[in-house]
Design a protein around this motif. Structure first.
Motif, PDB file in Angstrom:
ATOM      1  N   GLY A 141       0.789  -1.224   0.000  1.00 43.80           N
ATOM      2  CA  GLY A 141       0.000   0.000   0.000  1.00 43.80           C
ATOM      3  C   GLY A 141       0.821   1.274   0.000  1.00 43.80           C
ATOM      4  O   GLY A 141       0.326   2.340  -0.385  1.00 43.80           O
ATOM      5  N   ALA A 142       2.095   1.183   0.414  1.00 42.53           N
ATOM      6  CA  ALA A 142       2.902   2.390   0.584  1.00 42.53           C
ATOM      7  C   ALA A 142       3.181   3.097  -0.734  1.00 42.53           C
ATOM      8  O   ALA A 142       3.048   4.323  -0.835  1.00 42.53           O
ATOM      9  N   VAL A 143       3.586   2.348  -1.756  1.00 43.24           N
ATOM     10  CA  VAL A 143       3.988   2.968  -3.030  1.00 43.24           C
ATOM     11  C   VAL A 143       2.822   3.700  -3.698  1.00 43.24           C
ATOM     12  O   VAL A 143       2.944   4.887  -4.022  1.00 43.24           O
ATOM     13  N   PRO A 144       1.676   3.044  -3.947  1.00 48.27           N
ATOM     14  CA  PRO A 144       0.588   3.780  -4.596  1.00 48.27           C
ATOM     15  C   PRO A 144       0.046   4.929  -3.762  1.00 48.27           C
ATOM     16  O   PRO A 144      -0.365   5.955  -4.312  1.00 48.27           O
ATOM     17  N   GLN A 145       0.061   4.794  -2.443  1.00 44.67           N
ATOM     18  CA  GLN A 145      -0.446   5.874  -1.603  1.00 44.67           C
ATOM     19  C   GLN A 145       0.468   7.095  -1.678  1.00 44.67           C
ATOM     20  O   GLN A 145      -0.017   8.229  -1.811  1.00 44.67           O
ATOM     21  N   GLN A 146       1.775   6.889  -1.607  1.00 48.58           N
ATOM     22  CA  GLN A 146       2.690   8.026  -1.723  1.00 48.58           C
ATOM     23  C   GLN A 146       2.605   8.654  -3.106  1.00 48.58           C
ATOM     24  O   GLN A 146       2.658   9.877  -3.240  1.00 48.58           O
ATOM     25  N   ALA A 147       2.483   7.816  -4.135  1.00 51.10           N
ATOM     26  CA  ALA A 147       2.375   8.347  -5.494  1.00 51.10           C
ATOM     27  C   ALA A 147       1.108   9.179  -5.649  1.00 51.10           C
ATOM     28  O   ALA A 147       1.124  10.259  -6.258  1.00 51.10           O
ATOM     29  N   ARG A 148      -0.003   8.697  -5.089  1.00 45.02           N
ATOM     30  CA  ARG A 148      -1.269   9.434  -5.170  1.00 45.02           C
ATOM     31  C   ARG A 148      -1.167  10.772  -4.451  1.00 45.02           C
ATOM     32  O   ARG A 148      -1.594  11.807  -4.954  1.00 45.02           O
ATOM     33  N   LEU A 149      -0.579  10.774  -3.240  1.00 44.63           N
ATOM     34  CA  LEU A 149      -0.461  12.010  -2.470  1.00 44.63           C
ATOM     35  C   LEU A 149       0.431  13.026  -3.179  1.00 44.63           C
ATOM     36  O   LEU A 149       0.143  14.228  -3.183  1.00 44.63           O
ATOM     37  N   ALA A 150       1.525  12.545  -3.771  1.00 37.69           N
ATOM     38  CA  ALA A 150       2.452  13.453  -4.453  1.00 37.69           C
ATOM     39  C   ALA A 150       1.782  14.134  -5.639  1.00 37.69           C
ATOM     40  O   ALA A 150       2.022  15.318  -5.908  1.00 37.69           O
ATOM     41  N   THR A 151       0.918  13.428  -6.364  1.00 37.98           N
ATOM     42  CA  THR A 151       0.231  14.029  -7.510  1.00 37.98           C
ATOM     43  C   THR A 151      -0.858  15.004  -7.075  1.00 37.98           C
ATOM     44  O   THR A 151      -1.234  15.894  -7.839  1.00 37.98           O
ATOM     45  N   MET A 152      -1.350  14.856  -5.854  1.00 35.96           N
ATOM     46  CA  MET A 152      -2.382  15.762  -5.354  1.00 35.96           C
ATOM     47  C   MET A 152      -1.796  17.125  -4.988  1.00 35.96           C
ATOM     48  O   MET A 152      -2.521  18.135  -4.972  1.00 35.96           O
ATOM     49  N   VAL A 183     -11.660   2.414   3.268  1.00 31.34           N
ATOM     50  CA  VAL A 183     -12.081   2.228   1.871  1.00 31.34           C
ATOM     51  C   VAL A 183     -13.089   3.303   1.474  1.00 31.34           C
ATOM     52  O   VAL A 183     -13.024   3.869   0.374  1.00 31.34           O
ATOM     53  N   THR A 184     -14.040   3.601   2.363  1.00 32.52           N
ATOM     54  CA  THR A 184     -15.027   4.643   2.084  1.00 32.52           C
ATOM     55  C   THR A 184     -14.357   6.002   1.913  1.00 32.52           C
ATOM     56  O   THR A 184     -14.666   6.764   0.980  1.00 32.52           O
ATOM     57  N   LEU A 185     -13.422   6.305   2.808  1.00 26.70           N
ATOM     58  CA  LEU A 185     -12.695   7.576   2.718  1.00 26.70           C
ATOM     59  C   LEU A 185     -11.877   7.637   1.427  1.00 26.70           C
ATOM     60  O   LEU A 185     -11.823   8.676   0.761  1.00 26.70           O
ATOM     61  N   HIS A 186     -11.256   6.526   1.062  1.00 27.11           N
ATOM     62  CA  HIS A 186     -10.482   6.457  -0.178  1.00 27.11           C
ATOM     63  C   HIS A 186     -11.374   6.747  -1.386  1.00 27.11           C
ATOM     64  O   HIS A 186     -10.975   7.470  -2.308  1.00 27.11           O
ATOM     65  N   ALA A 187     -12.587   6.195  -1.385  1.00 27.90           N
ATOM     66  CA  ALA A 187     -13.514   6.437  -2.491  1.00 27.90           C
ATOM     67  C   ALA A 187     -13.889   7.912  -2.589  1.00 27.90           C
ATOM     68  O   ALA A 187     -13.966   8.483  -3.688  1.00 27.90           O
ATOM     69  N   LEU A 188     -14.111   8.555  -1.441  1.00 27.73           N
ATOM     70  CA  LEU A 188     -14.454   9.981  -1.433  1.00 27.73           C
ATOM     71  C   LEU A 188     -13.296  10.825  -1.944  1.00 27.73           C
ATOM     72  O   LEU A 188     -13.493  11.782  -2.702  1.00 27.73           O
ATOM     73  N   VAL A 189     -12.075  10.488  -1.520  1.00 28.70           N
ATOM     74  CA  VAL A 189     -10.897  11.231  -1.987  1.00 28.70           C
ATOM     75  C   VAL A 189     -10.719  11.049  -3.488  1.00 28.70           C
ATOM     76  O   VAL A 189     -10.409  12.005  -4.216  1.00 28.70           O
ATOM     77  N   THR A 190     -10.929   9.829  -3.960  1.00 33.67           N
ATOM     78  CA  THR A 190     -10.799   9.547  -5.385  1.00 33.67           C
ATOM     79  C   THR A 190     -11.797  10.356  -6.195  1.00 33.67           C
ATOM     80  O   THR A 190     -11.470  10.946  -7.233  1.00 33.67           O
ATOM     81  N   ARG A 191     -13.043  10.424  -5.716  1.00 31.71           N
ATOM     82  CA  ARG A 191     -14.068  11.197  -6.417  1.00 31.71           C
ATOM     83  C   ARG A 191     -13.727  12.686  -6.426  1.00 31.71           C
ATOM     84  O   ARG A 191     -13.873  13.368  -7.455  1.00 31.71           O
ATOM     85  N   ALA A 192     -13.278  13.190  -5.264  1.00 34.09           N
ATOM     86  CA  ALA A 192     -12.919  14.616  -5.201  1.00 34.09           C
ATOM     87  C   ALA A 192     -11.741  14.936  -6.105  1.00 34.09           C
ATOM     88  O   ALA A 192     -11.698  15.989  -6.750  1.00 34.09           O
ATOM     89  N   THR A 193     -10.769  14.031  -6.161  1.00 33.87           N
ATOM     90  CA  THR A 193      -9.610  14.234  -7.020  1.00 33.87           C
ATOM     91  C   THR A 193     -10.014  14.228  -8.490  1.00 33.87           C
ATOM     92  O   THR A 193      -9.535  15.038  -9.293  1.00 33.87           O
ATOM     93  N   HIS A 194     -10.915  13.323  -8.853  1.00 31.33           N
ATOM     94  CA  HIS A 194     -11.394  13.265 -10.231  1.00 31.33           C
ATOM     95  C   HIS A 194     -12.107  14.560 -10.610  1.00 31.33           C
ATOM     96  O   HIS A 194     -11.902  15.110 -11.712  1.00 31.33           O
ATOM     97  N   ARG A 195     -12.937  15.073  -9.703  1.00 27.87           N
ATOM     98  CA  ARG A 195     -13.648  16.319  -9.987  1.00 27.87           C
ATOM     99  C   ARG A 195     -12.669  17.480 -10.137  1.00 27.87           C
ATOM    100  O   ARG A 195     -12.834  18.323 -11.021  1.00 27.87           O
ATOM    101  N   ALA A 196     -11.659  17.527  -9.265  1.00 27.01           N
ATOM    102  CA  ALA A 196     -10.678  18.611  -9.333  1.00 27.01           C
ATOM    103  C   ALA A 196      -9.884  18.538 -10.629  1.00 27.01           C
ATOM    104  O   ALA A 196      -9.599  19.568 -11.270  1.00 27.01           O
ATOM    105  N   THR A 197      -9.527  17.326 -11.036  1.00 29.14           N
ATOM    106  CA  THR A 197      -8.777  17.152 -12.271  1.00 29.14           C
ATOM    107  C   THR A 197      -9.609  17.546 -13.487  1.00 29.14           C
ATOM    108  O   THR A 197      -9.134  18.211 -14.413  1.00 29.14           O
ATOM    109  N   THR A 198     -10.889  17.143 -13.479  1.00 24.86           N
ATOM    110  CA  THR A 198     -11.781  17.485 -14.577  1.00 24.86           C
ATOM    111  C   THR A 198     -11.998  18.995 -14.669  1.00 24.86           C
ATOM    112  O   THR A 198     -11.995  19.585 -15.759  1.00 24.86           O
ATOM    113  N   ALA A 199     -12.150  19.638 -13.498  1.00 26.03           N
ATOM    114  CA  ALA A 199     -12.341  21.077 -13.487  1.00 26.03           C
ATOM    115  C   ALA A 199     -11.107  21.803 -14.015  1.00 26.03           C
ATOM    116  O   ALA A 199     -11.226  22.819 -14.709  1.00 26.03           O
TER     117      ALA A 199
END
Length: 403
Positions: free
Chosen positions: A324-335, A387-403
């Motif tokens: 879990g460490a690698v994808p989580q750090q990669a996700r945070l760095a892109t945010m 998992v629920t929190l991860h889904a919410l973060v993913t949705r918010a990130t997608h919206r921010a990227t789309t915007a």
């Protein structure tokens, strides 16, 4: 020696690991310290005349101290020369382990863990900043993987060795950590280039937390580690009834370390092929299902089946927690690409906070009357929230990227 001079980590023929060897030895010593106590809780509890749950708080107090003190100490020392900071932090870490190793009672052992945590959290932050500053961006991942690989190596090699010598006395592994740390300290003082970096304020370090989705993303890290340490801290209590021999527990801990290394290596490759969010989603769901099935098997299956499935659960948890460490750090760095270094440092505090909460929560559950097998259920609840929190973060990130 300036930052420009220190850039010798990349020689004329490409990337060189030489400047980072002793940093890897330092993280190796920290990895042993972070995991070996979990396999020695019964011995520690008996020697210090406390319960196993109280002995587990030796891990909690370390993690809580590191989580709270990391950003503060990192800021206070941000203008110091980096090699000096790393050496001082490692020396404090070694001193803390010596105090634990010779502690005559539980309060002294707790105090030693606080001292070790103060050195350890500063060491983590200083090492990460040093490695990033010493290498060009295209080599950051490779350099960090090499240095932080000391943690993974410790889980596979250092911890089993510590458990073997810990059968005579749980104090010996603490002395071993101090010895390895001292060897790393000498190497750092003799071989590590000096490095000066611009300082920063605590406000600058905490500014990324103004982004709600990034803060929520850091809480995903906390959730992963909290669920992990709820069970890992008390792994000997969960698996001990099925594997009575000391050598069996040692082999199981070795297997967990190898599983963690495998998970880290696998997800590291997958992130390069797929998105970090997808990989992290699979890891989180896998950990959740593993906790649920593992709890049912351990509590209700026949003895032989429970023992076998206990191993499947524990090693699968190792793969997931290591992966879990690698994808989580990669996700945070892109945010927060403009604050990647600060975000990684804050993620370190999130890791420590999760470890502390997990150890503490597991101890509270046991004290309240929960069975060791029931800790898997507690971990499952935490993972469901994560998992629920991860889904919410993913949705918010997608919206921010789309915007």
């Amino acid at each position: 020696m300036t930052q420009t001079r220190a850039a010798g980590a990349v020689d004329g023929q490409g990337f060189s690991y030489r400047p980072f060897i002793w940093l890897a030895v330092a993280t190796f010593s920290m990895g042993i310290d972070g995991y070996v106590l979990a396999g020695l809780l019964p011995q520690i509890a008996g020697d210090l005349s406390v319960t196993a749950a109280a002995a587990g708080q030796l891990m909690s107090v370390f993690a809580f101290t590191a989580a709270l003190a990391g950003p503060v100490l990192g800021t206070l020392t941000s203008r110091w020369e980096r090699r000096t900071t790393i050496a001082l932090a490692l020396a404090v870490f070694v001193l803390g382990n010596l105090v634990v190793g010779i502690a005559t009672n539980y309060p002294i052992a707790l105090g030693g863990r606080v001292i070790a945590a103060l050195g350890g959290c500063l060491l983590n932050a200083a090492v990460t900043g040093y490695v990033i500053a010493l290498t060009p961006p295209e080599h950051h991942g490779k350099a960090l993987s090499f240095v932080l690989g000391g943690w993974m190596t410790a889980t596979a090699l250092g911890v089993p060795i510590g458990l073997v010598i810990g059968q005579s006395s749980w104090r010996f592994p603490m002395i071993m950590v101090a010895v390895v740390g001292t060897i790393a300290l000498v190497g750092i003082l003799l071989r590590l280039p000096q490095l000066h970096l611009p300082g920063g304020s605590l406000v600058d370090r905490l500014r990324p937390l103004k982004q709600p989705r990034l803060l929520a993303g850091l809480l995903v890290t906390t959730g992963i580690l909290c669920s992990s340490y709820t069970c890992f801290t008390y792994a000997t209590l969960i698996l001990g009834p099925h594997f009575h021999a000391h050598w069996a527990i040692i082999l199981i801990m070795f297997g967990y370390g190898v599983s963690s290394m495998a998970g880290n290596a696998i997800t590291g490759r997958l992130v390069d092929r797929f998105s970090a969010i997808r990989v992290l989603t699979v890891v989180l769901i896998g950990l959740l299902l593993n906790s649920i099935v593992g709890m049912v098997a351990l509590m209700f299956a026949p003895a032989v089946v429970a023992a076998v499935w206990g191993l499947v659960w524990f090693f699968s948890a190792g793969v997931g927690n290591g992966g879990g460490a690698v994808p989580q750090q990669a996700r945070l760095a892109t945010m927060a690409p403009d604050s990647a270094t600060i975000v990684i440092a804050l993620n370190g505090s999130a890791i420590s906070l999760g470890s502390a909460l997990g150890s503490a929560l597991g101890g509270v559950a046991l004290t309240a009357g929960a069975s060791p097998d029931g800790l898997l259920g507690v971990a499952g609840i935490i993972l469901a929230i994560t998992v629920t929190l991860h889904a919410l973060v993913t949705r918010a990130t997608h919206r921010a990227t789309t915007a």
